[in-house]
Enzyme design. Structure first.
Site, PDB file in Angstrom:
ATOM      1  N   THR A 104     -18.136  59.555 -16.681  1.00 26.16           N
ATOM      2  CA  THR A 104     -17.975  60.600 -15.677  1.00 26.16           C
ATOM      3  C   THR A 104     -18.831  61.827 -15.987  1.00 26.16           C
ATOM      4  OG1 THR A 104     -16.369  62.261 -14.926  1.00 26.16           O
ATOM      5  CG2 THR A 104     -15.918  61.269 -17.029  1.00 26.16           C
ATOM      6  N   ASP A 105     -19.148  62.589 -14.948  1.00 26.40           N
ATOM      7  CA  ASP A 105     -19.885  63.849 -15.175  1.00 26.40           C
ATOM      8  C   ASP A 105     -19.005  64.904 -15.841  1.00 26.40           C
ATOM      9  OD1 ASP A 105     -18.240  64.493 -13.025  1.00 26.40           O
ATOM     10  OD2 ASP A 105     -19.853  65.023 -11.649  1.00 26.40           O
ATOM     11  N   GLU A 106     -17.675  64.665 -15.875  1.00 21.28           N
ATOM     12  CA  GLU A 106     -16.783  65.683 -16.451  1.00 21.28           C
ATOM     13  C   GLU A 106     -16.985  65.862 -17.949  1.00 21.28           C
ATOM     14  OE1 GLU A 106     -12.729  65.843 -15.263  1.00 21.28           O
ATOM     15  OE2 GLU A 106     -13.159  65.125 -13.250  1.00 21.28           O
ATOM     16  N   TYR A 130      -8.319  64.583 -20.142  1.00 21.18           N
ATOM     17  CA  TYR A 130      -8.985  63.406 -19.560  1.00 21.18           C
ATOM     18  C   TYR A 130     -10.461  63.361 -19.954  1.00 21.18           C
ATOM     19  CZ  TYR A 130     -11.944  61.089 -16.151  1.00 21.18           C
ATOM     20  OH  TYR A 130     -12.941  60.350 -15.583  1.00 21.18           O
ATOM     21  N   LYS A 134     -12.754  60.706 -22.291  1.00 26.29           N
ATOM     22  CA  LYS A 134     -13.945  59.972 -21.822  1.00 26.29           C
ATOM     23  C   LYS A 134     -15.153  60.320 -22.701  1.00 26.29           C
ATOM     24  CE  LYS A 134     -14.491  57.509 -18.797  1.00 26.29           C
ATOM     25  NZ  LYS A 134     -14.391  56.020 -18.831  1.00 26.29           N
TER      26      LYS A 134
HETATM   27  O1  DAU Z   1     -16.382  64.005 -11.451  1.00 31.32           O
HETATM   28  C1  DAU Z   1     -15.854  62.732 -11.615  1.00 31.32           C
HETATM   29  C2  DAU Z   1     -14.356  62.821 -11.709  1.00 31.32           C
HETATM   30  O2  DAU Z   1     -13.857  63.038 -10.412  1.00 31.32           O
HETATM   31  C3  DAU Z   1     -13.739  61.579 -12.317  1.00 31.32           C
HETATM   32  O3  DAU Z   1     -14.168  61.466 -13.658  1.00 31.32           O
HETATM   33  C4  DAU Z   1     -12.207  61.672 -12.280  1.00 31.32           C
HETATM   34  O4  DAU Z   1     -11.660  60.479 -12.754  1.00 31.32           O
HETATM   35  C5  DAU Z   1     -11.772  61.905 -10.866  1.00 31.32           C
HETATM   36  O5  DAU Z   1     -10.357  62.049 -10.819  1.00 31.32           O
HETATM   37  C6  DAU Z   1     -12.454  63.138 -10.277  1.00 31.32           C
HETATM   38  O6  DAU Z   1     -11.955  64.344 -10.905  1.00 31.32           O
HETATM   39  P1  DAU Z   1     -11.554  65.653 -10.059  1.00 31.32           P
HETATM   40  O7  DAU Z   1     -10.530  66.391 -10.817  1.00 31.32           O
HETATM   41  O8  DAU Z   1     -12.755  66.392  -9.613  1.00 31.32           O
HETATM   42  O9  DAU Z   1     -10.934  64.907  -8.737  1.00 31.32           O
HETATM   43  P2  DAU Z   1      -9.637  65.178  -7.850  1.00 31.32           P
HETATM   44  O10 DAU Z   1      -9.717  64.251  -6.694  1.00 31.32           O
HETATM   45  O11 DAU Z   1      -8.391  65.202  -8.661  1.00 31.32           O
HETATM   46  O12 DAU Z   1      -9.900  66.668  -7.341  1.00 31.32           O
HETATM   47  C7  DAU Z   1     -11.067  67.022  -6.620  1.00 31.32           C
HETATM   48  C8  DAU Z   1     -10.996  68.513  -6.363  1.00 31.32           C
HETATM   49  O13 DAU Z   1      -9.929  68.771  -5.456  1.00 31.32           O
HETATM   50  C9  DAU Z   1     -10.686  69.338  -7.608  1.00 31.32           C
HETATM   51  O14 DAU Z   1     -11.392  70.576  -7.545  1.00 31.32           O
HETATM   52  C10 DAU Z   1      -9.191  69.587  -7.522  1.00 31.32           C
HETATM   53  C11 DAU Z   1      -8.946  69.671  -6.013  1.00 31.32           C
HETATM   54  N1  DAU Z   1      -7.607  69.205  -5.586  1.00 31.32           N
HETATM   55  C12 DAU Z   1      -7.207  67.956  -5.959  1.00 31.32           C
HETATM   56  C13 DAU Z   1      -5.957  67.484  -5.603  1.00 31.32           C
HETATM   57  C14 DAU Z   1      -5.482  66.109  -6.027  1.00 31.32           C
HETATM   58  C15 DAU Z   1      -6.808  70.039  -4.798  1.00 31.32           C
HETATM   59  O15 DAU Z   1      -7.206  71.159  -4.433  1.00 31.32           O
HETATM   60  N2  DAU Z   1      -5.564  69.566  -4.443  1.00 31.32           N
HETATM   61  C16 DAU Z   1      -5.087  68.335  -4.816  1.00 31.32           C
HETATM   62  O16 DAU Z   1      -3.947  67.989  -4.480  1.00 31.32           O
END
Ligand code: DAU
Length: 315
Positions: A104-106, A130, A134
């Site tokens: 991942t880019d994280e 997380y 990774k």
């Molecule tokens: O960049 C790659 C990564 O992308 C992967 O390595 C991770 O496995 C994957 O979960 C994802 O990480 P993020 O934390 O960026 O993805 P997430 O979908 O959880 O959240 C995307 C953005 O949306 C982040 O800024 C948090 C925000 N968010 C997320 C959720 C679930 C909200 O504002 N509300 C929410 O309920």
């Protein structure tokens, strides 16, 4: 892979924890070249036995949800670090031809608005349990190349979206909440930026790296589509014909990474890869898929998932 390479034999090892779902692979389950095994990559003996019969491992297995790693990170260490180590040991001991590690880019940390995008030489600086797990696994994979000459490649991708994604991630959660007429929880100011990559484009990149990537190398895979979370939410609202009153601003994620962006020029110039799905097209396809597959996600959004959701956002 079967559509493109019908002769490949694929063994799918999956523990079927909360996000695993046999429904996702219904289309291939009767293919004679496909074998499913329910098992844990943290089970050293099982992994070593299975690997005796394979040429290549593609390690997709990971605990991947940042919010879950904030609630409890033990499974992240077990699967992402110990599990990857077991796979590497098994690959080394059985002389595998290739080990490809999905990352991942994280692992690179986060960016300010005007910083250049991450690339293959960006120093590692993970900021959540997380991404730290990774990062540890990426380091192990590279160490097995340098120390033991294991033929590895690594890909670090940006945020994936599309069909079959577990509805805890931004797109699935928001689209399904809205179809159910529930509000969508936006963390903080919603101005965090992610570089959205349509899942099938990501899979094409992995296939290319497997066939043409240079051993020992890392490839950054990005969607060329930096968007704020607010832009995503507004697009979903528009596609579902809903208004902004459905947005609920909630407490920010602790240590919330502000921006991710990927410079994918290496994979573009070396392997000729570039994402093919535009942002609008990907968003449309993803919303349509969720509208057409209500039974799939309704089933998931009950039971154990609901327990997590309530812990995360309150009843
Ligand atoms: O960049 C790659 C990564 O992308 C992967 O390595 C991770 O496995 C994957 O979960 C994802 O990480 P993020 O934390 O960026 O993805 P997430 O979908 O959880 O959240 C995307 C953005 O949306 C982040 O800024 C948090 C925000 N968010 C997320 C959720 C679930 C909200 O504002 N509300 C929410 O309920």
């Amino acid at each position: 892979m079967f559509a493109k390479y019908p002769d490949y034999e694929i063994v799918n090892l999956d523990l079927l924890t909360y996000a695993g779902n046999l429904e996702n692979l219904k289309d291939v389950e009767s293919n004679k070249n496909y074998k499913f095994i329910k098992g844990d990559i943290a089970d050293k003996e099982l992994v070593n036995d299975l690997v005796k019969d394979v040429d290549a491992i593609v390690n997709f297995a990971a605990e991947s949800h940042v919010d879950r790693s904030i609630l409890d990170s033990s499974d992240f260490i077990r699967t992402n670090v110990v599990g990857t180590h077991n796979l590497l040991e098994a690959a080394k001991n059985n002389g595998l031809k290739r080990f490809h590690h999905i990352s991942t880019d994280e692992v690179f940390g986060h960016l300010d608005p005007n910083d250049p995008a991450f690339n293959e030489s960006t120093p590692y600086a993970p900021r959540s349990p997380y991404s730290a797990s990774k990062a540890a696994s990426d380091h192990l994979v590279r160490a097995y190349f340098h120390t033991f000459g294991l033929p590895i490649t690594i890909s670090n991708c940006s945020n994936n979206f599309g069909p079959f994604q577990f509805p805890e991630k931004l797109h699935g959660l928001f689209i399904t909440n809205l179809i159910e007429d529930k509000k969508v929880p936006v963390y903080g100011d919603g101005l965090q930026v992610r570089d959205w990559l349509y899942v099938e484009d990501h899979c094409e990149a992995i296939d290319l790296i497997l066939r043409k990537g240079k051993i020992g190398e890392t490839y950054c895979v990005g969607g060329n589509s930096e968007k704020t979370n607010m832009e995503i939410v507004k697009k979903i609202l528009e596609l579902l014909g809903k208004g902004e009153e459905m947005i609920e601003y909630v407490k920010d994620r602790p240590g919330h990474d502000r921006r991710y962006a990927i410079d994918f020029s290496k994979i573009k110039s070396e392997l000729g890869w570039e994402s093919r799905t535009s942002f609008d097209e990907g968003m449309k396809k993803t919303v349509e898929w969720h509208k057409a597959n209500v039974d799939w996600w309704r089933e998931i959004k009950s039971g154990a998932y609901l327990e997590y959701y309530n812990k995360q956002y309150g009843e």
